[in-house]
Design a protein around this motif. Structure first.
Motif, PDB file in Angstrom:
ATOM      1  N   LEU A  60       0.914  -1.194   0.043  1.00  0.00           N
ATOM      2  CA  LEU A  60      -0.136   0.282  -0.089  1.00  0.00           C
ATOM      3  C   LEU A  60       1.024   0.989  -0.371  1.00  0.00           C
ATOM      4  CD1 LEU A  60      -2.692  -1.044   2.507  1.00  0.00           C
ATOM      5  CD2 LEU A  60      -2.907  -1.117  -0.022  1.00  0.00           C
ATOM      6  N   VAL A  61       0.566   1.885  -1.105  1.00  0.00           N
ATOM      7  CA  VAL A  61       1.421   3.133  -0.926  1.00  0.00           C
ATOM      8  C   VAL A  61       0.943   4.099  -0.869  1.00  0.00           C
ATOM      9  CG1 VAL A  61       2.966   4.668  -2.788  1.00  0.00           C
ATOM     10  CG2 VAL A  61       3.014   1.753  -3.097  1.00  0.00           C
ATOM     11  N   PRO A  62       1.195   5.362   0.268  1.00  0.00           N
ATOM     12  CA  PRO A  62       0.538   6.582   0.689  1.00  0.00           C
ATOM     13  C   PRO A  62       0.431   7.759  -0.284  1.00  0.00           C
ATOM     14  CG  PRO A  62       2.846   6.022   1.891  1.00  0.00           C
ATOM     15  CD  PRO A  62       2.796   4.690   0.911  1.00  0.00           C
ATOM     16  N   THR A  63      -0.801   8.136  -0.111  1.00  0.00           N
ATOM     17  CA  THR A  63      -1.008   9.718  -1.065  1.00  0.00           C
ATOM     18  C   THR A  63       0.422  10.395  -0.411  1.00  0.00           C
ATOM     19  OG1 THR A  63      -2.687  10.423   0.147  1.00  0.00           O
ATOM     20  CG2 THR A  63      -3.405   8.394  -1.378  1.00  0.00           C
ATOM     21  N   ASP A  64       0.179  11.552  -1.130  1.00  0.00           N
ATOM     22  CA  ASP A  64       0.638  12.764  -1.459  1.00  0.00           C
ATOM     23  C   ASP A  64      -0.072  12.984   0.376  1.00  0.00           C
ATOM     24  OD1 ASP A  64       1.947  12.627  -3.432  1.00  0.00           O
ATOM     25  OD2 ASP A  64       1.440  13.548  -4.076  1.00  0.00           O
ATOM     26  N   TYR A  65      -1.588  12.838   0.946  1.00  0.00           N
ATOM     27  CA  TYR A  65      -1.757  13.764   2.307  1.00  0.00           C
ATOM     28  C   TYR A  65      -1.157  12.936   3.201  1.00  0.00           C
ATOM     29  CZ  TYR A  65      -5.130  14.224   5.573  1.00  0.00           C
ATOM     30  OH  TYR A  65      -5.812  14.912   6.829  1.00  0.00           O
ATOM     31  N   ALA A  66      -1.427  11.339   3.207  1.00  0.00           N
ATOM     32  CA  ALA A  66      -0.734  10.995   3.941  1.00  0.00           C
ATOM     33  C   ALA A  66       1.047  11.290   4.398  1.00  0.00           C
ATOM     34  CB  ALA A  66      -0.858   9.599   3.301  1.00  0.00           C
ATOM     35  N   LYS A  67       1.895  10.937   3.361  1.00  0.00           N
ATOM     36  CA  LYS A  67       2.868  11.006   3.350  1.00  0.00           C
ATOM     37  C   LYS A  67       3.040  12.286   4.151  1.00  0.00           C
ATOM     38  CE  LYS A  67       6.870   8.602   2.633  1.00  0.00           C
ATOM     39  NZ  LYS A  67       7.323   7.752   2.848  1.00  0.00           N
ATOM     40  N   SER A  68       2.634  13.549   4.015  1.00  0.00           N
ATOM     41  CA  SER A  68       2.440  14.749   4.686  1.00  0.00           C
ATOM     42  C   SER A  68       2.456  14.694   6.166  1.00  0.00           C
ATOM     43  CB  SER A  68       2.054  15.593   3.957  1.00  0.00           C
ATOM     44  OG  SER A  68       0.494  15.292   3.989  1.00  0.00           O
ATOM     45  N   ILE A  69       1.738  13.483   5.920  1.00  0.00           N
ATOM     46  CA  ILE A  69       1.504  13.997   7.665  1.00  0.00           C
ATOM     47  C   ILE A  69       1.926  12.879   8.146  1.00  0.00           C
ATOM     48  CG2 ILE A  69      -1.218  14.905   7.102  1.00  0.00           C
ATOM     49  CD1 ILE A  69      -1.793  11.979   8.065  1.00  0.00           C
ATOM     50  N   GLU A  70       2.539  11.569   8.004  1.00  0.00           N
ATOM     51  CA  GLU A  70       3.487  10.678   8.660  1.00  0.00           C
ATOM     52  C   GLU A  70       4.308  10.990   9.748  1.00  0.00           C
ATOM     53  OE1 GLU A  70       6.357   6.923   6.784  1.00  0.00           O
ATOM     54  OE2 GLU A  70       6.123   8.335   6.047  1.00  0.00           O
ATOM     55  N   LEU A  71       5.587  12.345   9.588  1.00  0.00           N
ATOM     56  CA  LEU A  71       5.821  12.468  10.687  1.00  0.00           C
ATOM     57  C   LEU A  71       5.867  13.038  11.760  1.00  0.00           C
ATOM     58  CD1 LEU A  71       9.512  12.413   8.877  1.00  0.00           C
ATOM     59  CD2 LEU A  71       8.624  10.959   9.853  1.00  0.00           C
ATOM     60  N   PRO A  72       4.682  13.641  11.180  1.00  0.00           N
ATOM     61  CA  PRO A  72       3.894  14.577  12.687  1.00  0.00           C
ATOM     62  C   PRO A  72       3.423  13.931  13.231  1.00  0.00           C
ATOM     63  CG  PRO A  72       3.877  15.595  10.671  1.00  0.00           C
ATOM     64  CD  PRO A  72       4.217  14.892  10.276  1.00  0.00           C
ATOM     65  N   LEU A  73       2.634  12.856  12.686  1.00  0.00           N
ATOM     66  CA  LEU A  73       1.380  12.086  13.696  1.00  0.00           C
ATOM     67  C   LEU A  73       2.914  11.714  14.596  1.00  0.00           C
ATOM     68  CD1 LEU A  73      -1.141  10.131  13.666  1.00  0.00           C
ATOM     69  CD2 LEU A  73      -0.047   8.947  12.031  1.00  0.00           C
TER      70      LEU A  73
END
Length: 318
Positions: A60-73
């Motif tokens: 499962l490849v993250p969308t741009d939005y999911a990738k953008s919140i990965e580290l802050p999350l």
């Protein structure tokens, strides 16, 4: 999204899928069923108004939005974990977790065996992983959560990290037993390789980046000399194996050379130029400083690696 009614448990599911790239592996990580994880992903997609992941083969490849919140999350989840698990509550005997160390394979020989024994006896629920150094980017793996601790030569580090000195390590020259040119020169193990012979022989070099020069070459250059590097390898084990099965020679850390020489049929010599033993340090992200598991693991690792220290910072080969 109405944050007041949002189920924050879904954030743990999102983090697990981002880490694992699979609902199957995320379910194992969270001790949930795959169907429960898939259901949570469906709720996340609805609540966050984003597909979050698209399938690419088995991942499962993250969308741009999911990738953008990965580290802050992940930072927020770590912060909550530190708040909710005070240091006094940490018990290594019952702790469960995974600790990733980024370092050269020097530490596969010199750290991981005693660490395995220590964890088996004191913290059987903690898993340790030694992951590859990222060429030219040793520290970035800490920022991107690919590693919890970096064991690297002393260097300038960013202000979001903390560090601890570990040990100094000198270098020795390794060559296979009955090396033709060294035998012809009548050199006994433990003696200095003459400068002209050292520069004449073919060298193998440890370099994760694939560089053809390193500390030994800088030391030679200060004396107006140079050596002939004909092969580079990204791991010390490859350097030692190449030397053991050819007439190449190499500069490697003394502790490692002494460990592998008997089983690989290597002899140890002294280099003809002085080399200041480099200081190896442990580096970690400051966000992990208060994590009970991280603190316990880094204290144990620092204790194990400091046993490798050669003492005072002095030049060798002089």
């Amino acid at each position: 999204m109405n944050f007041a009614t949002f189920d924050l448990n879904l954030m743990r599911v999102l983090d697990a899928i981002l880490r694992e790239g699979s609902t199957v592996h995320a379910a194992k990580r969270l001790n949930m069923s795959q169907s429960a994880v898939s259901g949570a992903l469906a709720r996340l997609r609805y609540s966050l108004c984003d597909e979050l992941f698209v399938r690419h083969g088995n991942r499962l490849v993250p969308t741009d939005y999911a990738k953008s919140i990965e580290l802050p999350l992940r930072e927020e989840l770590d912060r909550l974990a530190a708040i909710l698990a005070p240091p006094s509550a940490f018990d290594p005997a019952t702790a469960v977790g995974t600790f990733r160390i980024t370092a050269s394979d020097f530490f596969a020989e010199m750290l991981m065996p005693p660490l395995a024994d220590l964890l088996r006896k004191q913290a059987p629920g903690i898993r340790a992983q030694l992951v590859d150094l990222v060429p030219n980017s040793y520290i970035d793996s800490l920022e991107t959560y690919r590693a919890d601790l970096a064991l690297i030569p002393n260097q300038s580090i960013p202000n979001w990290t903390s560090s601890q000195p570990l040990f100094y390590s000198s270098f020795v020259v390794i060559a296979r037993r009955r090396h033709l040119q060294l035998a012809t020169a009548g050199l006994a193990p433990g003696t200095i390789v003459p400068m002209d012979l050292y520069c004449e022989l073919d060298h193998a070099l440890f370099s994760p980046e694939g560089n053809f020069s390193a500390m030994g070459d800088a030391a030679l250059a200060r004396m107006g000399r140079s050596r002939k590097v004909v092969m580079t390898l990204p791991v010390f084990s490859g350097v030692c194996r190449a030397v053991a099965e050819s007439d190449l020679i190499a500069l490697v850390p003394r502790q490692l050379a002494e460990r592998v020489a008997p089983q690989m049929g290597l002899e140890l010599y002294r280099p003809p130029m002085p080399i200041d033993p480099p200081l190896v340090i442990a580096v970690w992200h400051r966000r992990s400083a208060s994590s009970p598991l991280h603190r316990w693991m880094r204290e144990k690792i620092i204790g194990l690696t400091r046993r490798l220290n050669e003492g005072e910072h002095t030049s060798i080969g002089s």
